[in-house]
Design an enzyme around this catalytic site. Structure first.
Site, mmCIF file in Angstrom:
data_model
loop_
_atom_site.group_PDB
_atom_site.id
_atom_site.type_symbol
_atom_site.label_atom_id
_atom_site.label_comp_id
_atom_site.label_asym_id
_atom_site.label_seq_id
_atom_site.Cartn_x
_atom_site.Cartn_y
_atom_site.Cartn_z
ATOM 1 C CD GLU A 7 16.422 -14.006 -17.731
ATOM 2 O OE1 GLU A 7 15.213 -13.756 -17.743
ATOM 3 O OE2 GLU A 7 17.047 -14.280 -16.676
ATOM 4 C CB SER A 37 3.995 -1.484 -7.302
ATOM 5 O OG SER A 37 5.285 -1.873 -7.721
ATOM 6 C CG HIS A 71 11.027 -17.180 -13.171
ATOM 7 N ND1 HIS A 71 11.601 -18.005 -14.110
ATOM 8 C CD2 HIS A 71 12.048 -16.448 -12.636
ATOM 9 C CE1 HIS A 71 12.913 -17.763 -14.154
ATOM 10 N NE2 HIS A 71 13.206 -16.846 -13.265
ATOM 11 C CE LYS A 130 -4.047 2.090 2.151
ATOM 12 N NZ LYS A 130 -5.080 1.975 3.209
#
Length: 357
Positions: free
Chosen positions: A219, A73, A131, A69
């Site tokens: 990656e 994001s 993932h 909160k």
């Protein structure tokens, strides 16, 4: 929105038969009917949480987002139309409300927040990952599949940002799917439906372990690590031999990304070779084996480092440091200030599409 194209089929991938799942088996109305009684909770609003969450919302599903909160994001989610108390909640609230919980937090956050999330992953729910990291490296993350819960994976083969961009263009990013635990007997069909709902182009099967091994390996290899190393090595030799920065960059990066790699993406390596000069063809054919022989031992070492958990532990350790973002910026600034990439900035500005009138 979900576009109806082809369906499930078995295809020949270089001599091996594999099953793929395409969008036509899950047209939009079928997806909406399938999930009509579900609340899909997206935990995390990084690249994957952002991309998958918005695509699910635009496809008309009942989706909520869970983040810390008032954090960064949370503010980003609010700016993109998520409403606190309606479809934006804390991580605990979202995990509690969701019948299907998409754990799209960072790998380190999945480890750190699992004790907080686990009590809300109750029997009958579906736990979804993009993932295989947390489940595969459970000795390092302490994330174990709860009893009575379906545990599935849908891993887009690219960033959540790309997933979102292609969705808005009416396209789709390919994704791998896996089932780790099928309590309901419906986990396979559910992950197929979820894969289509988040905007995948087509789906192919894997396992949690194979997904994370190939992902970390790729990656660090050709996708990001190896290509950066090869770019730098070629550029540095050209500069040491007296070539200008603009020439070195054009012959190393610009021609690759703007001219040759798109040909590979369109129709394959042979197509790219066939559409280059005879001199270029001969040189590439004569030298590619030398690069293969030189790099194969490095790639073997890399795969072993991924498989034995060395790479995952390093990632967790680094990402858990309180000053990680600051130290990351130092590393990125070093790349940014390298001559090759400063030269590249100038080269890109000269592209006709970037000329401002």
């Amino acid at each position: 929105s979900i576009q109806q194209t082809r369906g499930i089929k078995t295809l020949n991938f270089g001599g091996s038969l594999e099953k793929v799942y395409e969008r036509s088996d899950w047209p939009k109305q079928k997806v909406l009917d399938y999930f009509k009684d579900d609340t899909i909770a997206v935990l995390g609003y990084g690249p994957q949480g952002h991309g998958q969450g918005l695509n699910l919302r635009d496809n008309g599903l009942n989706v909520i987002v869970g983040v810390r909160k008032d954090g960064r994001s949370w503010k980003k989610a609010v700016a993109e139309g998520w409403v606190p108390g309606k479809n934006l909640f804390t991580i605990e609230e979202a995990a509690d409300k969701g019948s299907i919980v998409l754990n799209l937090l960072s790998d380190a956050a999945q480890r750190d927040l699992w004790p907080t999330i686990k009590p809300f992953i109750t029997p009958g729910k579906t736990l979804y990952f993009s993932h295989g990291f947390a489940i595969t490296y459970k000795e390092q993350t302490h994330v174990e599949a709860p009893a009575g819960v379906d545990v599935v994976l849908c891993a887009p083969k690219g960033s959540g940002t790309t997933l979102r961009t292609l969705f808005l263009e009416g396209k789709g990013l390919n994704s791998s799917i896996a089932v780790f635990q099928d309590v309901s007997g419906k986990a396979h069909e559910r992950v197929q439906a979820l894969g289509v709902a988040i905007g995948s182009g087509y789906l192919y099967e894997t396992t949690f372990a194979k997904e994370v091994y190939s992902d970390l390996y790729g990656e660090r290899g050709v996708l990001m690590g190896a290509i950066n190393g090869l770019f730098r090595a070629q550029y540095d030799v050209l500069r040491a031999q007296g070539h200008s920065p603009s020439e070195a960059f054009n012959e190393t990066v610009e021609e690759a990304t703007q001219s040759l790699y798109p040909l590979i993406g369109a129709k394959g390596m042979d197509w790219m070779y066939a559409n280059c000069s005879v001199t270029a063809q001969r040189g590439a054919l004569d030298w590619h084996q030398k690069f293969y022989d030189a790099s194969l031992p490095v790639f073997k070492d890399l795969y072993e480092s991924v498989k034995n958990g060395t790479e995952s532990q390093r990632a967790l350790d680094k990402n858990s440091q309180p000053d990680y973002r600051e130290s990351l910026e130092v590393e990125l600034e070093e790349i940014r200030q390298a001559e090759i990439w400063r030269a590249g900035e100038t080269v890109r500005s000269l592209r006709p599409e970037n000329n401002k009138k």
